[in-house]
Design an enzyme around this catalytic site. Structure first.
Site, PDB file in Angstrom:
ATOM      1  N   GLU A  69     -24.594  17.409  16.281  1.00 28.35           N
ATOM      2  CA  GLU A  69     -25.185  18.758  16.256  1.00 28.35           C
ATOM      3  C   GLU A  69     -24.924  19.495  14.952  1.00 28.35           C
ATOM      4  O   GLU A  69     -25.771  20.244  14.474  1.00 28.35           O
ATOM      5  CB  GLU A  69     -24.637  19.582  17.428  1.00 28.35           C
ATOM      6  CG  GLU A  69     -25.355  20.894  17.636  1.00 28.35           C
ATOM      7  CD  GLU A  69     -25.037  21.512  18.982  1.00 28.35           C
ATOM      8  OE1 GLU A  69     -25.032  22.739  19.079  1.00 28.35           O
ATOM      9  OE2 GLU A  69     -24.802  20.754  19.955  1.00 28.35           O
ATOM     10  N   ASP A 108     -23.169  18.679  21.347  1.00 35.04           N
ATOM     11  CA  ASP A 108     -22.318  19.334  22.336  1.00 35.04           C
ATOM     12  C   ASP A 108     -22.887  19.090  23.732  1.00 35.04           C
ATOM     13  O   ASP A 108     -24.104  19.192  23.940  1.00 35.04           O
ATOM     14  CB  ASP A 108     -22.247  20.836  22.077  1.00 35.04           C
ATOM     15  CG  ASP A 108     -21.545  21.161  20.768  1.00 35.04           C
ATOM     16  OD1 ASP A 108     -20.846  20.286  20.238  1.00 35.04           O
ATOM     17  OD2 ASP A 108     -21.706  22.302  20.282  1.00 35.04           O
ATOM     18  N   TYR A 150     -13.606  21.836  23.574  1.00 33.89           N
ATOM     19  CA  TYR A 150     -14.898  22.523  23.482  1.00 33.89           C
ATOM     20  C   TYR A 150     -14.781  23.932  24.076  1.00 33.89           C
ATOM     21  O   TYR A 150     -14.317  24.095  25.213  1.00 33.89           O
ATOM     22  CB  TYR A 150     -15.953  21.723  24.245  1.00 33.89           C
ATOM     23  CG  TYR A 150     -17.359  22.213  24.026  1.00 33.89           C
ATOM     24  CD1 TYR A 150     -17.905  22.259  22.753  1.00 33.89           C
ATOM     25  CD2 TYR A 150     -18.154  22.629  25.098  1.00 33.89           C
ATOM     26  CE1 TYR A 150     -19.205  22.707  22.547  1.00 33.89           C
ATOM     27  CE2 TYR A 150     -19.442  23.076  24.900  1.00 33.89           C
ATOM     28  CZ  TYR A 150     -19.958  23.116  23.625  1.00 33.89           C
ATOM     29  OH  TYR A 150     -21.237  23.571  23.419  1.00 33.89           O
TER      30      TYR A 150
END
Length: 753
Positions: free
Chosen positions: A9, A107, A308
């Site tokens: 990403e 992600d 995350y």
């Protein structure tokens, strides 16, 4: 040789993934203006292409570009086109379009799944897999690529549905309200599907505060002493002054007798692991806005320092080796706190109410190789301390309750004392308010040291601060863990709210009032919450993207019809509020209210009394606050101008006052002898300019941070005035002419004051 194409990403995340998978042998290359990373592993060629977010951008056909000529009802039903947003990345991907395997490593959430699937239309996809990970650590990345899963197209569809619905609602209602109120171009009124009900919460709270009528009530406090002072309060509600005075006269100077005394220990439980919302709330207490906190957390994640940061989960996955992480932290500045956790016989983490399967709670995964600074250090420390606190023991407190009879009237004394600090020793952001009550015996006689009848008033509800607003949004299902911080940031940047606690501005108030008067439903959380549930149904496969988007279009037609029938009323409401302005406080000359009115290119500060001489135009690109001090020259109030990245500037409210003129003059122009005056550019940058402009065009850029102080010195090389810059503990002189010999070599130390 088999070719694997990996889609990441962001560049930082891509570099780290490649570094881990290649065992430090990856090489960065460039193709058609874009970077990619190449390495070999297990006799296979791997190419990793990092994107910069979305490669496609949703938009309307070019026929609808002109706001004034577009039919809004046609705009609602218009097809959505997807334009290439990152052509360089697409060109690079096309070089490897015939790859044997495509692995999406974006992600793992709705947005990441959509970003990953967007690129597939540019590739000759054969075998498509998904690498799911929650931390950029060696173990997680290797496990994710060894155990790939299938791409979740329903998850991607749910993100695309939100993107399309937000585009349609935002474009249609933003255009309508901007045109209806005659506020176009840079002054347009932004309308958002989630932004509007969030603003509605703030407006409702403001109306509750304004309509609140305080009621008086009374408290009787007696201070007793047994080795130390402690307080007891009359045990019943007192709203009538005469009754309160009667009881007070009966107990004043009278001793007390203990009727009962109870004492018990109880736990103050450890906090739950961090989900996104709770993390952003705690960061706001450190003075870090939700948008900045999230930005920092994402960078820490991409550096492999934390897990995350977008998650609803408040329960650690059983697969996480918690003890191993604590042992890593022993090699950091948190070694003492890590030792506390490791000293326990068994490490059992706390649990929150939400257990999800997408990502674990936010926790540290490694220690920085070099020291973090500023807000990055604060955020990392917050996450580390929260993590360790969830693994440490509960605090233990002692609650004491005494019932004391004073001349036939019952008084209560309640105490709370910490017995064992527990997790408070680690999580320094929380404190426990202690109240002392000594151990007492039944029938023990106590002498009062002080007797007090207190008159109090009930208080209105508090304004939301950023933390409580985030909590309210979460409880009402407004937005998602990934969007709430951005929604709050937009309310500030679009001048709907200001300050913290959050206060609605005249623009925000006029806008939301016009909505409530016309169609209050879109200012209520329920409609947005229903749509969030529809997104979940798309993700689970029980609804299709097209069904949800088309239903939203039908709803918007009805809403727009209501607004179009009240265009003139909406115009009047918004502009009436804007022309009234925001209250700055009381006028020091006559006690009336002072108002701050924001126009396109300036502010006006005026008194509510038209005959008052406070009526000034302030040309400033900063935020204005009324200061407590008075001008030493004219005695009018001072104002504080706050600009991003600069120290606050204090000026007289009267722009023509000699105080301002003298304060802003830093010396003589070496070109024509005019005054060099401190000015602000249209972009908020400060500089010195000659007072004889436009005849003289001499200007000098200035440092944007720090406090500037004038001196009586002139530069021996160019004749410009020498200025002192104060930035923290550093004080140094400089010449405003950047390339001047005085500043040569950038060795500021030689010019230290």
């Amino acid at each position: 040789m088999t070719l694997n194409l990996i889609i990441a990403e962001k560049m930082d995340a891509g570099r780290r993934i490649a570094y881990i998978l290649s065992k430090k042998t990856s090489k960065q290359k460039r193709s058609k203006g874009s970077f990619y990373i190449e390495f070999e592993s297990n006799n296979e060629r791997n190419v990793l292409v990092p994107l910069s977010g979305h490669v496609l951008e949703a938009d309307f056909p070019s026929d609808f570009k002109d706001w004034l000529k577009s039919d809004l009802n046609l705009l609602i039903d218009s097809r959505i086109v997807y334009n290439v947003k990152n052509q360089r990345a697409i060109n690079t991907l096309k070089n490897f379009k015939d790859a044997d395997n495509i692995i999406i490593a974006t992600d793992y959430d709705r947005e990441g799944e959509l970003i990953g699937t967007e690129v597939l239309k540019f590739l000759n996809a054969k075998n498509i897999k998904r690498a799911k990970f929650s931390a950029l650590t060696e173990k997680e990345i290797n496990d994710a690529f060894s155990n790939t899963i299938n791409v979740d197209y329903n998850l991607a569809d749910s993100a695309q549905a939100r993107e399309e619905i937000d585009l349609i609602w935002g474009a249609v209602l933003t255009r309508f309200f901007s045109i209806a109120s005659n506020r176009l171009w840079k002054d347009f009124i932004s309308v958002g599907r989630v932004q509007t009900p969030t603003l509605g919460l703030i407006y409702k709270r403001e109306m509750e505060i304004r309509s609140f009528v305080p009621e008086k009530y009374y408290k009787i406090k007696i201070t007793f002493n047994k080795n130390r002072d402690f307080d007891a309060y009359y045990n019943n509600e007192l709203k009538d002054r005469k009754t309160a005075e009667k009881i007070f006269s009966e107990v004043k100077n009278m001793p007390g007798r203990v009727k009962s005394f109870d004492k018990e220990e109880y736990y103050i439980y450890r906090p739950a692991p961090f989900n996104t919302n709770e993390f952003l709330r705690e960061a706001s207490y450190l003075g870090i806005s939700p948008a900045r906190a999230m930005n920092i957390a994402e960078k820490l994640y991409m550096q492999g320092l934390i897990s995350y940061p977008r998650t609803d989960n408040t329960v650690y996955n059983k697969s996480i080796n918690l003890k191993s992480i604590v042992e890593k932290l022993k090699k950091s500045e948190f070694s003492m706190e890590a030792d506390l956790v490791l000293s326990q016989e068994k490490i059992l983490p706390s649990r929150g109410k939400t257990e999800a399967t997408d990502h674990p709670p936010i926790y540290p995964v490694s220690v920085p190789s070099k020291e973090l600074t500023g807000d990055y250090k604060k955020i990392y420390e917050l996450i580390v301390r929260r993590f360790l606190a969830t693994l440490y023991k509960n605090a233990v407190a002692v609650r004491s309750t005494a019932l004391i009879d004073v001349n036939g009237h019952d008084f209560i004394s309640e105490g709370n004392i910490i017995k064992e600090n527990g997790w408070y020793d680690i999580y320094k952001y929380k404190s426990y308010r202690e109240y002392f009550v000594p151990d007492l015996e039944k029938n023990e006689v106590l002498n009062g040291r002080d007797y007090e009848l207190q008159e109090k008033e009930t208080e209105p509800p508090r304004r939301y601060d950023v933390s409580s607003l985030l909590k309210a949004m979460e409880s009402l299902n407004l937005g998602t863990k990934s969007t709430r911080h951005d929604i709050i940031d937009k309310l500030y940047s679009r001048n709907f709210v200001t300050g913290n606690p959050v206060k609605i501005t005249p623009l925000g108030e006029g806008f939301i009032k016009s909505i409530i008067d016309t169609n209050p439903r879109i200012s209520e959380p329920e409609m947005t919450a229903e749509l969030e549930m529809d997104m979940d149904k798309i993700a689970s496969g029980t609804k299709t993207k097209d069904d949800v988007v088309n239903e939203s279009r039908r709803m918007l037609h009805s809403v727009l019809n209501d607004f179009q029938g009240r265009t003139s009323e909406i115009n009047k409401t918004i502009n009436d509020y804007l022309n009234t302005g925001e209250s700055l406080g009381r006028c020091p000359l006559d006690g009336n209210e002072l108002f701050l009115i924001k126009y396109r290119d300036h502010y006006k500060i005026k008194c509510g009394d038209e005959n008052c001489r406070i009526d000034f135009n302030i040309y400033s690109n900063g935020r204005i606050q009324l200061n407590d001090s008075k001008c030493p020259v004219c005695s009018l109030p001072m104002i504080k101008i706050i600009r991003k990245g600069q120290s606050p500037e204090v000026k007289c409210i009267d722009p023509a006052c000699d105080y301002n003129k003298e304060k802003d003059i830093y010396g003589t122009c070496p070109a024509d002898g005019g005054n060099l005056v401190l000015r602000q550019s249209r972009y908020g940058k400060r500089f010195l300019g000659c007072s004889n402009y436009p005849k003289c065009t001499v200007t000098y850029p200035l440092p944007q941070k720090g406090i500037l102080k004038k001196t009586d010195k002139k530069c021996q090389y160019c004749g410009a005035p020498i200025i002192v810059l104060i930035n923290g503990r550093r004080h140094f002189e400089f010449c405003p002419k950047i390339d001047c010999e005085f500043n040569r070599g950038g060795k500021i130390e030689k010019n230290k004051v």
